[in-house]
Design a protein around this motif. Sequence first.
Motif, PDB file in Angstrom:
ATOM      1  N   VAL A 135     -12.904 -16.311 -30.586  1.00 50.38           N
ATOM      2  CA  VAL A 135     -13.879 -17.333 -30.950  1.00 50.38           C
ATOM      3  C   VAL A 135     -15.268 -16.898 -30.505  1.00 50.38           C
ATOM      4  CG1 VAL A 135     -14.634 -19.707 -30.489  1.00 50.38           C
ATOM      5  CG2 VAL A 135     -12.231 -19.248 -31.015  1.00 50.38           C
ATOM      6  N   LYS A 136     -15.364 -16.402 -29.276  1.00 47.32           N
ATOM      7  CA  LYS A 136     -16.657 -15.957 -28.753  1.00 47.32           C
ATOM      8  C   LYS A 136     -17.219 -14.792 -29.566  1.00 47.32           C
ATOM      9  CE  LYS A 136     -16.748 -14.354 -24.525  1.00 47.32           C
ATOM     10  NZ  LYS A 136     -16.730 -14.264 -23.055  1.00 47.32           N
ATOM     11  N   GLY A 137     -16.365 -13.901 -30.027  1.00 42.08           N
ATOM     12  CA  GLY A 137     -16.824 -12.718 -30.750  1.00 42.08           C
ATOM     13  C   GLY A 137     -17.030 -12.898 -32.239  1.00 42.08           C
ATOM     14  N   LYS A 138     -16.394 -13.914 -32.845  1.00 40.03           N
ATOM     15  CA  LYS A 138     -16.425 -14.012 -34.307  1.00 40.03           C
ATOM     16  C   LYS A 138     -16.958 -15.339 -34.859  1.00 40.03           C
ATOM     17  CE  LYS A 138     -12.559 -10.807 -34.866  1.00 40.03           C
ATOM     18  NZ  LYS A 138     -11.181 -10.639 -35.360  1.00 40.03           N
ATOM     19  N   ALA A 139     -16.818 -16.426 -34.136  1.00 38.93           N
ATOM     20  CA  ALA A 139     -17.184 -17.740 -34.680  1.00 38.93           C
ATOM     21  C   ALA A 139     -18.656 -17.820 -35.063  1.00 38.93           C
ATOM     22  CB  ALA A 139     -16.822 -18.848 -33.695  1.00 38.93           C
ATOM     23  N   HIS A 186     -10.094 -11.061 -39.558  1.00 41.07           N
ATOM     24  CA  HIS A 186      -9.185  -9.916 -39.435  1.00 41.07           C
ATOM     25  C   HIS A 186      -9.911  -8.593 -39.206  1.00 41.07           C
ATOM     26  CE1 HIS A 186      -6.804 -13.074 -41.388  1.00 41.07           C
ATOM     27  NE2 HIS A 186      -5.919 -12.663 -40.513  1.00 41.07           N
ATOM     28  N   ASP A 187     -11.197  -8.652 -38.913  1.00 41.48           N
ATOM     29  CA  ASP A 187     -11.971  -7.443 -38.632  1.00 41.48           C
ATOM     30  C   ASP A 187     -11.628  -6.949 -37.223  1.00 41.48           C
ATOM     31  OD1 ASP A 187     -13.791  -5.404 -38.282  1.00 41.48           O
ATOM     32  OD2 ASP A 187     -15.572  -6.656 -38.585  1.00 41.48           O
ATOM     33  N   LYS A 188     -10.878  -5.886 -37.157  1.00 40.62           N
ATOM     34  CA  LYS A 188     -10.412  -5.343 -35.875  1.00 40.62           C
ATOM     35  C   LYS A 188     -11.547  -4.722 -35.074  1.00 40.62           C
ATOM     36  CE  LYS A 188      -6.242  -6.547 -36.656  1.00 40.62           C
ATOM     37  NZ  LYS A 188      -5.889  -7.881 -36.211  1.00 40.62           N
ATOM     38  N   SER A 189     -12.623  -4.328 -35.723  1.00 39.93           N
ATOM     39  CA  SER A 189     -13.745  -3.723 -34.988  1.00 39.93           C
ATOM     40  C   SER A 189     -14.445  -4.755 -34.116  1.00 39.93           C
ATOM     41  CB  SER A 189     -14.740  -3.081 -35.944  1.00 39.93           C
ATOM     42  OG  SER A 189     -15.431  -4.073 -36.680  1.00 39.93           O
ATOM     43  N   GLN A 190     -14.244  -6.046 -34.408  1.00 46.38           N
ATOM     44  CA  GLN A 190     -14.862  -7.105 -33.619  1.00 46.38           C
ATOM     45  C   GLN A 190     -13.983  -7.562 -32.465  1.00 46.38           C
ATOM     46  OE1 GLN A 190     -18.081  -8.397 -34.134  1.00 46.38           O
ATOM     47  NE2 GLN A 190     -18.124  -6.570 -35.405  1.00 46.38           N
ATOM     48  N   ASP A 191     -12.750  -7.087 -32.415  1.00 41.81           N
ATOM     49  CA  ASP A 191     -11.839  -7.467 -31.335  1.00 41.81           C
ATOM     50  C   ASP A 191     -12.244  -6.775 -30.049  1.00 41.81           C
ATOM     51  OD1 ASP A 191     -10.467  -9.044 -33.100  1.00 41.81           O
ATOM     52  OD2 ASP A 191      -8.867  -7.592 -33.454  1.00 41.81           O
ATOM     53  N   THR A 192     -12.098  -7.514 -28.966  1.00 43.03           N
ATOM     54  CA  THR A 192     -12.429  -6.929 -27.674  1.00 43.03           C
ATOM     55  C   THR A 192     -11.203  -6.529 -26.916  1.00 43.03           C
ATOM     56  OG1 THR A 192     -12.533  -9.168 -26.748  1.00 43.03           O
ATOM     57  CG2 THR A 192     -14.605  -8.146 -27.415  1.00 43.03           C
TER      58      THR A 192
END
Length: 192
Positions: A135-139, A186-192
Amino acid sequence: MNAVKGMGLFASRISVLRDQLFSKKNLFYTNVAISISLSGIGDILEQHYEILKEELTCWSPTRTRNMAISGMSIGIICHHWYRYLDSKISGRTIGIVLKKVVIDQLVCSPLCIATLFFTLAILEKTSLSNFKEEVKGKAHKLYVAEWVVWPPAQLINFYFLPTKYRVLYDNTISLGYDVYTSQVKHDKSQDT
């Protein structure tokens, strides 16, 4: 002459179907079905795009199912939200429409984004810490896009359409937004 008669009969049947689907009795179910369908279609389109870009090797029906279920959750919210908003702020003057657009953006947009991530976290069995990070990285990306897409769309929605057609219109516009939502989620590059 038979072709004209046939078209008239077809138009009459479509009119009856529309009246049934958008009646008070069936409106909730119609709105939820539309939301499920178009959220699923948006994910299918995004997955096929990812396959073309060779980011995915094959279509994931589970991912589409999950996105469709999140669409169901959001469809339920939107169905009740539009009815509530229209009951509390009635009228179609430009001032009232602008007020509805701002309230919609400040209240319903964040609620729908949170519902999307929360629903998917449950379906994907995501841990609480991963949910918070996602949520913090994508919302914020979705919320910024909401401010680009929805104010102009909602001006039309609130000014021209009766309440019973708001979710249909919303979901029609949202098909493109649902593709983007699926891509961001579903963008894995945005996952931490």
